[in-house]
Design a protein around this motif. Structure first.
Motif, PDB file in Angstrom:
ATOM      1  N   UNK A 146      30.984  52.781 -54.419  1.00 31.09           N
ATOM      2  CA  UNK A 146      30.390  53.470 -55.690  1.00 31.09           C
ATOM      3  C   UNK A 146      30.615  52.184 -56.779  1.00 31.09           C
ATOM      4  N   UNK A 147      29.097  52.290 -56.730  1.00 31.47           N
ATOM      5  CA  UNK A 147      28.432  51.626 -57.820  1.00 31.47           C
ATOM      6  C   UNK A 147      28.480  51.504 -59.248  1.00 31.47           C
ATOM      7  N   UNK A 148      29.720  51.973 -59.513  1.00 35.38           N
ATOM      8  CA  UNK A 148      29.102  53.079 -61.190  1.00 35.38           C
ATOM      9  C   UNK A 148      29.861  52.195 -61.417  1.00 35.38           C
ATOM     10  N   UNK A 149      30.672  51.923 -63.236  1.00 39.33           N
ATOM     11  CA  UNK A 149      31.351  50.809 -63.826  1.00 39.33           C
ATOM     12  C   UNK A 149      32.360  50.507 -63.840  1.00 39.33           C
ATOM     13  N   UNK A 150      33.113  52.126 -63.142  1.00 39.48           N
ATOM     14  CA  UNK A 150      34.465  52.270 -62.598  1.00 39.48           C
ATOM     15  C   UNK A 150      34.997  51.861 -61.374  1.00 39.48           C
ATOM     16  N   UNK A 151      34.235  51.584 -60.163  1.00 38.54           N
ATOM     17  CA  UNK A 151      34.221  51.008 -59.182  1.00 38.54           C
ATOM     18  C   UNK A 151      35.145  49.680 -59.272  1.00 38.54           C
ATOM     19  N   UNK A 205      28.036  41.087 -58.323  1.00 36.71           N
ATOM     20  CA  UNK A 205      30.020  42.025 -59.701  1.00 36.71           C
ATOM     21  C   UNK A 205      30.708  41.642 -58.542  1.00 36.71           C
ATOM     22  N   UNK A 206      32.209  42.846 -59.025  1.00 32.16           N
ATOM     23  CA  UNK A 206      33.225  43.026 -58.786  1.00 32.16           C
ATOM     24  C   UNK A 206      32.822  43.385 -56.932  1.00 32.16           C
ATOM     25  N   UNK A 210      23.695  42.958 -55.469  1.00 33.72           N
ATOM     26  CA  UNK A 210      23.678  41.659 -56.744  1.00 33.72           C
ATOM     27  C   UNK A 210      22.504  42.323 -58.081  1.00 33.72           C
ATOM     28  N   UNK A 211      22.724  41.533 -59.141  1.00 34.99           N
ATOM     29  CA  UNK A 211      22.355  41.764 -60.735  1.00 34.99           C
ATOM     30  C   UNK A 211      21.050  41.061 -60.013  1.00 34.99           C
TER      31      UNK A 211
END
Length: 287
Positions: A146-151, A205-206, A210-211
């Motif tokens: 899950x790579x959503x903002x709430x993951x 990211x958490x 990789x950005x």
């Protein structure tokens, strides 16, 4: 167009070739040592890892727990740790003289109390001391499906800010640069944050992503708190570790995240070369 004398041109070309060869040699050596260390880790070969981990070694694990050299070696022999295989992929090395940053994907199979098997992104810092490469710091982050903002939310929600402890001129300069970067990030000053980064800056990211420069901008931050654990300088490279807590203008926060930032000195200015973040799991520490 100005032309260099033949002798000077050959000297410059030769210097570039030698530099490239040296960089390639360092890359191969770091990759070899990383694989050897991983094999020793799975086999619980304490003697081999004692040679790899520097005395001031510090590692942030994929569950957000922090281990120094003694803790890491002790945990290695625990009956609760039963990894039976490990695969390293996507290994990349950036060499900076007698220091290097390695990034990779580590996939662990087996079991260990407080951890989950599977792939994780890793950033590791290696330093050459007296002709011997050792790992001084690192961090792992589970690659979330899950790579959503709430993951990849943290189980720890509160953080007391703590200033960086700096004892030398270089440590104070790194602390100043890191604090300026955190302030720019908290103020959504992308131009200032980017100016403090190297051209090959990498960010994990958490969620273990990789950005990329093509990533869409996130929701603006409302606040940013940082608690520093340590700063170590190794010549022209420095490692900063600690915890951070941010919230955005919509009131969302992922909770406390452990971080490692690696700074390199370019033309007498410290620039951020790598950063990684990891959420603290429910089974991890709560302080």
């Amino acid at each position: 167009m100005k032309q260099l004398p033949v002798g000077i041109g050959i000297a410059i070309f030769t210097g570039l070739v030698v530099s490239a060869q040296q960089t390639g040699s360092v890359t191969q050596e770091i990759q070899r040592l990383e694989q050897a260390a991983e094999n020793a880790f799975v086999k619980k070969d304490r003697a081999a890892l004692e040679r790899v981990y520097a005395d001031d070694y510090s590692y942030i694990h994929s569950n957000g727990s922090i281990a120094n050299r003694a803790q890491e070696l002790s945990d290695l022999l625990s009956p609760d740790v039963k990894w039976n295989s490990s695969t390293l992929t996507d290994m990349k090395v950036r060499a900076y003289g007698d220091a290097a940053i390695l990034t990779e994907v580590e996939t662990l199979q087996g079991a260990a109390k407080g951890y989950v098997p599977g792939p994780r992104r890793v950033t590791a810092v290696w330093v050459n001391r007296n002709g011997r490469w050792q790992q001084v710091a690192g961090q792992a982050t589970i690659i979330s499906k899950d790579t959503s903002n709430t993951a990849a939310l943290s189980a720890v929600k509160n953080l007391t800010p703590r200033a960086a402890t700096a004892n030398t001129t270089d440590e104070r300069a790194v602390a100043q640069a890191d604090e300026a970067y955190a302030k720019a990030e908290g103020a959504n000053d992308d131009a200032k944050a980017t100016a403090l980064q190297t051209r090959d800056y990498s960010f994990v990211s958490r969620a273990g992503v990789v950005a990329s420069p093509s990533d869409p901008p996130g929701t603006p931050n409302r606040s940013m708190a940082v608690a520093y654990d340590r700063i170590r300088v190794y010549g022209t490279l420095a490692v900063v570790q600690g915890s951070l807590l941010w919230s955005d203008v919509k009131g969302f926060s992922p909770g406390v995240l452990r971080f490692t930032r690696v700074w390199v000195k370019e033309a007498n200015a410290w620039k951020l070369a790598a950063e990684q973040r990891t959420a603290v799991a429910a089974t991890g520490p709560t302080s």
